[in-house]
Scaffold this motif. Structure first.
Motif, PDB file in Angstrom:
ATOM      1  N   ALA A 119       0.841  -1.210   0.000  1.00 33.50           N
ATOM      2  CA  ALA A 119       0.000   0.000   0.000  1.00 33.50           C
ATOM      3  C   ALA A 119       0.873   1.256   0.000  1.00 33.50           C
ATOM      4  CB  ALA A 119      -0.915  -0.006   1.220  1.00 33.50           C
ATOM      5  N   THR A 120       1.983   1.174   0.726  1.00 32.13           N
ATOM      6  CA  THR A 120       2.873   2.335   0.828  1.00 32.13           C
ATOM      7  C   THR A 120       3.621   2.557  -0.478  1.00 32.13           C
ATOM      8  OG1 THR A 120       3.128   1.872   3.179  1.00 32.13           O
ATOM      9  CG2 THR A 120       4.760   3.331   2.190  1.00 32.13           C
ATOM     10  N   ALA A 121       4.217   1.480  -0.990  1.00 32.14           N
ATOM     11  CA  ALA A 121       5.020   1.619  -2.211  1.00 32.14           C
ATOM     12  C   ALA A 121       4.157   2.050  -3.388  1.00 32.14           C
ATOM     13  CB  ALA A 121       5.714   0.291  -2.517  1.00 32.14           C
ATOM     14  N   ARG A 122       2.923   1.530  -3.453  1.00 32.90           N
ATOM     15  CA  ARG A 122       2.075   1.788  -4.615  1.00 32.90           C
ATOM     16  C   ARG A 122       1.016   2.870  -4.333  1.00 32.90           C
ATOM     17  NH1 ARG A 122       2.334  -1.477  -8.833  1.00 32.90           N
ATOM     18  NH2 ARG A 122       1.348   0.376  -9.695  1.00 32.90           N
ATOM     19  N   ARG A 123       1.184   3.554  -3.207  1.00 37.16           N
ATOM     20  CA  ARG A 123       0.407   4.766  -2.883  1.00 37.16           C
ATOM     21  C   ARG A 123      -1.103   4.512  -2.894  1.00 37.16           C
ATOM     22  NH1 ARG A 123       3.366   9.369  -6.380  1.00 37.16           N
ATOM     23  NH2 ARG A 123       2.107  10.686  -5.032  1.00 37.16           N
ATOM     24  N   VAL A 124      -1.488   3.398  -2.322  1.00 39.84           N
ATOM     25  CA  VAL A 124      -2.892   2.971  -2.386  1.00 39.84           C
ATOM     26  C   VAL A 124      -3.817   3.941  -1.641  1.00 39.84           C
ATOM     27  CG1 VAL A 124      -4.509   1.165  -1.683  1.00 39.84           C
ATOM     28  CG2 VAL A 124      -2.340   0.535  -2.751  1.00 39.84           C
ATOM     29  N   THR A 125      -3.487   4.291  -0.407  1.00 39.75           N
ATOM     30  CA  THR A 125      -4.438   5.140   0.331  1.00 39.75           C
ATOM     31  C   THR A 125      -4.420   6.585  -0.174  1.00 39.75           C
ATOM     32  OG1 THR A 125      -2.828   5.467   2.102  1.00 39.75           O
ATOM     33  CG2 THR A 125      -4.445   3.752   2.449  1.00 39.75           C
ATOM     34  N   GLU A 126      -3.233   7.035  -0.537  1.00 41.49           N
ATOM     35  CA  GLU A 126      -3.120   8.416  -1.050  1.00 41.49           C
ATOM     36  C   GLU A 126      -3.972   8.577  -2.317  1.00 41.49           C
ATOM     37  OE1 GLU A 126       1.002   9.145  -1.899  1.00 41.49           O
ATOM     38  OE2 GLU A 126       0.637  11.233  -2.430  1.00 41.49           O
ATOM     39  N   SER A 127      -3.910   7.597  -3.201  1.00 43.38           N
ATOM     40  CA  SER A 127      -4.675   7.704  -4.447  1.00 43.38           C
ATOM     41  C   SER A 127      -6.174   7.503  -4.191  1.00 43.38           C
ATOM     42  CB  SER A 127      -4.155   6.725  -5.498  1.00 43.38           C
ATOM     43  OG  SER A 127      -4.214   5.413  -5.030  1.00 43.38           O
ATOM     44  N   GLU A 128      -6.492   6.691  -3.183  1.00 34.92           N
ATOM     45  CA  GLU A 128      -7.919   6.515  -2.869  1.00 34.92           C
ATOM     46  C   GLU A 128      -8.512   7.823  -2.325  1.00 34.92           C
ATOM     47  OE1 GLU A 128      -9.041   3.464  -0.050  1.00 34.92           O
ATOM     48  OE2 GLU A 128     -11.139   4.081  -0.186  1.00 34.92           O
ATOM     49  N   HIS A 129      -7.761   8.489  -1.460  1.00 31.23           N
ATOM     50  CA  HIS A 129      -8.248   9.786  -0.942  1.00 31.23           C
ATOM     51  C   HIS A 129      -8.491  10.772  -2.079  1.00 31.23           C
ATOM     52  CE1 HIS A 129      -6.321   8.784   3.179  1.00 31.23           C
ATOM     53  NE2 HIS A 129      -7.564   8.362   3.110  1.00 31.23           N
ATOM     54  N   PHE A 130      -7.575  10.784  -3.035  1.00 28.82           N
ATOM     55  CA  PHE A 130      -7.677  11.659  -4.205  1.00 28.82           C
ATOM     56  C   PHE A 130      -8.972  11.363  -4.979  1.00 28.82           C
ATOM     57  CE2 PHE A 130      -6.684  11.751  -8.798  1.00 28.82           C
ATOM     58  CZ  PHE A 130      -6.230  13.054  -8.981  1.00 28.82           C
ATOM     59  N   LEU A 131      -9.207  10.071  -5.173  1.00 27.95           N
ATOM     60  CA  LEU A 131     -10.409   9.662  -5.919  1.00 27.95           C
ATOM     61  C   LEU A 131     -11.685  10.048  -5.163  1.00 27.95           C
ATOM     62  CD1 LEU A 131     -10.956   6.283  -7.699  1.00 27.95           C
ATOM     63  CD2 LEU A 131     -12.640   7.082  -6.053  1.00 27.95           C
ATOM     64  N   ARG A 132     -11.696   9.705  -3.858  1.00 29.99           N
ATOM     65  CA  ARG A 132     -12.895  10.002  -3.051  1.00 29.99           C
ATOM     66  C   ARG A 132     -13.174  11.496  -2.976  1.00 29.99           C
ATOM     67  NH1 ARG A 132     -14.972   5.938   0.328  1.00 29.99           N
ATOM     68  NH2 ARG A 132     -13.684   4.081   0.439  1.00 29.99           N
ATOM     69  N   ALA A 133     -12.105  12.294  -3.047  1.00 31.76           N
ATOM     70  CA  ALA A 133     -12.279  13.753  -2.970  1.00 31.76           C
ATOM     71  C   ALA A 133     -12.751  14.339  -4.301  1.00 31.76           C
ATOM     72  CB  ALA A 133     -10.967  14.399  -2.528  1.00 31.76           C
ATOM     73  N   GLY A 134     -12.986  13.472  -5.280  1.00 30.74           N
ATOM     74  CA  GLY A 134     -13.491  13.950  -6.573  1.00 30.74           C
ATOM     75  C   GLY A 134     -12.429  14.651  -7.401  1.00 30.74           C
ATOM     76  N   GLN A 135     -11.150  14.358  -7.110  1.00 31.80           N
ATOM     77  CA  GLN A 135     -10.080  15.060  -7.834  1.00 31.80           C
ATOM     78  C   GLN A 135      -9.638  14.334  -9.107  1.00 31.80           C
ATOM     79  OE1 GLN A 135      -7.811  15.424  -3.926  1.00 31.80           O
ATOM     80  NE2 GLN A 135      -7.099  17.237  -4.972  1.00 31.80           N
ATOM     81  N   TRP A 136     -10.180  13.140  -9.344  1.00 28.90           N
ATOM     82  CA  TRP A 136      -9.756  12.349 -10.505  1.00 28.90           C
ATOM     83  C   TRP A 136     -10.596  12.753 -11.710  1.00 28.90           C
ATOM     84  CZ3 TRP A 136     -11.055   6.567 -11.611  1.00 28.90           C
ATOM     85  CH2 TRP A 136     -10.270   6.117 -12.672  1.00 28.90           C
ATOM     86  N   THR A 137     -10.048  13.647 -12.487  1.00 32.29           N
ATOM     87  CA  THR A 137     -10.801  14.148 -13.636  1.00 32.29           C
ATOM     88  C   THR A 137     -10.238  13.644 -14.953  1.00 32.29           C
ATOM     89  OG1 THR A 137      -9.446  16.118 -13.537  1.00 32.29           O
ATOM     90  CG2 THR A 137     -11.617  16.242 -12.485  1.00 32.29           C
ATOM     91  N   ARG A 138      -8.962  13.217 -14.949  1.00 29.44           N
ATOM     92  CA  ARG A 138      -8.384  12.668 -16.180  1.00 29.44           C
ATOM     93  C   ARG A 138      -7.168  11.817 -15.850  1.00 29.44           C
ATOM     94  NH1 ARG A 138      -4.660  17.335 -18.561  1.00 29.44           N
ATOM     95  NH2 ARG A 138      -4.241  18.364 -16.604  1.00 29.44           N
ATOM     96  N   TRP A 139      -6.816  10.949 -16.781  1.00 29.19           N
ATOM     97  CA  TRP A 139      -5.641  10.087 -16.635  1.00 29.19           C
ATOM     98  C   TRP A 139      -4.382  10.891 -16.943  1.00 29.19           C
ATOM     99  CZ3 TRP A 139      -1.672   8.748 -19.945  1.00 29.19           C
ATOM    100  CH2 TRP A 139      -0.888   7.640 -19.577  1.00 29.19           C
ATOM    101  N   SER A 140      -3.310  10.633 -16.286  1.00 33.54           N
ATOM    102  CA  SER A 140      -2.041  11.185 -16.753  1.00 33.54           C
ATOM    103  C   SER A 140      -0.937  10.172 -16.503  1.00 33.54           C
ATOM    104  CB  SER A 140      -1.739  12.531 -16.087  1.00 33.54           C
ATOM    105  OG  SER A 140      -1.505  12.338 -14.723  1.00 33.54           O
ATOM    106  N   TYR A 141       0.101  10.232 -17.312  1.00 36.36           N
ATOM    107  CA  TYR A 141       1.108   9.157 -17.352  1.00 36.36           C
ATOM    108  C   TYR A 141       1.853   8.992 -16.023  1.00 36.36           C
ATOM    109  CZ  TYR A 141       4.930  12.523 -17.517  1.00 36.36           C
ATOM    110  OH  TYR A 141       5.802  13.489 -17.183  1.00 36.36           O
ATOM    111  N   ASP A 142       1.938  10.040 -15.232  1.00 38.15           N
ATOM    112  CA  ASP A 142       2.737   9.947 -14.000  1.00 38.15           C
ATOM    113  C   ASP A 142       1.872  10.029 -12.737  1.00 38.15           C
ATOM    114  OD1 ASP A 142       1.944  12.537 -14.300  1.00 38.15           O
ATOM    115  OD2 ASP A 142       3.897  13.427 -13.864  1.00 38.15           O
ATOM    116  N   MET A 143       0.576   9.792 -12.934  1.00 37.64           N
ATOM    117  CA  MET A 143      -0.330   9.923 -11.788  1.00 37.64           C
ATOM    118  C   MET A 143      -0.070   8.810 -10.757  1.00 37.64           C
ATOM    119  SD  MET A 143      -4.422  10.479 -11.917  1.00 37.64           S
ATOM    120  CE  MET A 143      -4.876   8.855 -12.365  1.00 37.64           C
ATOM    121  N   PHE A 144       0.262   9.213  -9.552  1.00 38.99           N
ATOM    122  CA  PHE A 144       0.517   8.263  -8.450  1.00 38.99           C
ATOM    123  C   PHE A 144       1.497   7.164  -8.820  1.00 38.99           C
ATOM    124  CE2 PHE A 144      -3.489  10.224  -7.148  1.00 38.99           C
ATOM    125  CZ  PHE A 144      -3.065  10.714  -5.924  1.00 38.99           C
ATOM    126  N   SER A 145       2.501   7.533  -9.548  1.00 38.45           N
ATOM    127  CA  SER A 145       3.486   6.500  -9.853  1.00 38.45           C
ATOM    128  C   SER A 145       4.272   6.221  -8.568  1.00 38.45           C
ATOM    129  CB  SER A 145       4.334   6.946 -11.049  1.00 38.45           C
ATOM    130  OG  SER A 145       5.602   7.282 -10.660  1.00 38.45           O
TER     131      SER A 145
END
Ligand code: DGY
Length: 332
Positions: A119-145
């Motif tokens: 979860a830490t290496a692959r930023r699982v909770t950080e990216s989930e918070h981003f999604l839940r906050a409605g911040q995921w509006t488009r894909w980008s190549y370096d998103m939560f890498s």
């Protein structure tokens, strides 16, 4: 006239599976805590009066001052593998046996250590918070890498049973190179089985891509990961603590995460828990969980059962299953 034989009295400090209380009640007069009230030290001391045994959960401080006021106490049985709540020297001096609950939680705890690493290496909770906050509006190549896990170098500080179980997961499941540091190296056979190589603490810090802490807490391991040690780690590294709060200097870690001295951390244990250092709550690159590494129903039952086996074994049959100060066990 009928005479009733008084059963020995024991205390259970926290709410626990009803079956545990039933098993204990077959042998003892049990004072339990079904409401799960948090007793302070004075309350614990008061309730320990007249008790010959106590079922503890790894946080109740048992030391010389307490023991001097509990003359009837013979055994303190932790349902945890960690026993830094026991002053074993004082317990031995007072003729009180301490027991813990090793082995039964090894694989479950190692599973969780790996989950936290992933979860830490692959930023699982950080990216989930981003999604839940409605911040995921488009894909980008370096998103939560994140950081690569397979094929990377897994460092383990503390190579007891849980450390070895994590090593096997890393080496056999993820093709990781496993290095470890411990008070003493494992036998060649165990090293081979875990596919792990012994290195100095400095090399461990410098080489690990993911460093997992599984060392027991003691005065010697207090703040064994602080600013200096974090400074030796790779800026891309992750740090995972499933051992005990106090092994990591949490203030130094929060600073290191903020300034990206290391990439990220996963923490299941904290100094002064359940309080968490306020700065850790502010940094995004840390996964925080509330001391749940052994928390599956089956494992928690097995841990509690082992504590019961120790209480019944010692107080009824005269021997405990997993004594920590066996010199007291032998003298019984
Ligand atoms: C243990 O058993 O020591 C674990 O930390 C669970 O509390």
């Amino acid at each position: 006239m009928t005479s009733t034989i008084q059963k020995p009295r024991i205390l259970v400090t926290r709410a626990i599976f009803p079956q545990v209380i039933e098993r204990l009640a077959a042998h003892f007069e049990v004072e339990a805590n079904p409401a799960d009230d948090l007793w302070d030290r004075a309350e614990l001391l008061r309730r320990l009066q007249g008790k010959v045994g106590v079922f503890t959960t790894g946080v109740e401080r048992i030391d010389a001052a307490l023991l001097s006021q509990c003359p009837d106490l013979k055994i303190c049985a932790n349902m945890t593998v960690g026993y830094n709540n026991f002053d074993l020297q004082a317990m031995t001096a007072a003729g009180v046996l301490g027991t813990n609950a090793p082995d039964v939680l090894t694989e479950t705890t190692a599973d969780f250590g790996f989950a936290l690493l992933m979860a830490t290496a692959r930023r699982v909770t950080e990216s989930e918070h981003f999604l839940r906050a409605g911040q995921w509006t488009r894909w980008s190549y370096d998103m939560f890498s994140g950081a690569e896990v397979h094929g990377s170098t897994l460092g383990i500080l503390g190579m007891g049973r849980i450390g070895q179980a994590i090593a096997r997961r890393g080496a056999l499941g993820f093709g990781m190179q496993v290095i470890y540091h411990n008070r003493s190296p494992l036998s060649a056979t165990l090293e081979q089985e875990c596919k792990a190589r012994y290195v100095s603490k400095e090399d461990l810090l410098k080489s690990a891509d993911h460093l997992v802490l599984v060392v027991p807490y003691s005065a010697a391991s207090h703040h064994s990961i602080g600013a200096a040690e974090l400074g030796l780690m790779k800026p891309t590294a992750t740090l995972i603590n499933i051992a005990r709060g106090g092994i990591v200097d949490d203030a130094a870690l929060a600073k290191a995460l903020k300034s990206r001295v290391i990439a990220a951390a996963g923490l299941d244990v904290f100094e002064g828990e359940p309080s968490v250092h306020p700065e850790l709550l502010q940094v995004p690159n840390v996964v925080l969980t509330p001391h749940i590494a052994s928390a599956t129903e089956g494992t928690r039952r097995a841990m509690a059962d082992l504590a019961v086996n120790n209480l019944v074994g010692y107080l009824v049959q005269g021997w405990a299953v997993t004594p920590l100060n066996p010199e007291v066990n032998a003298a019984a």
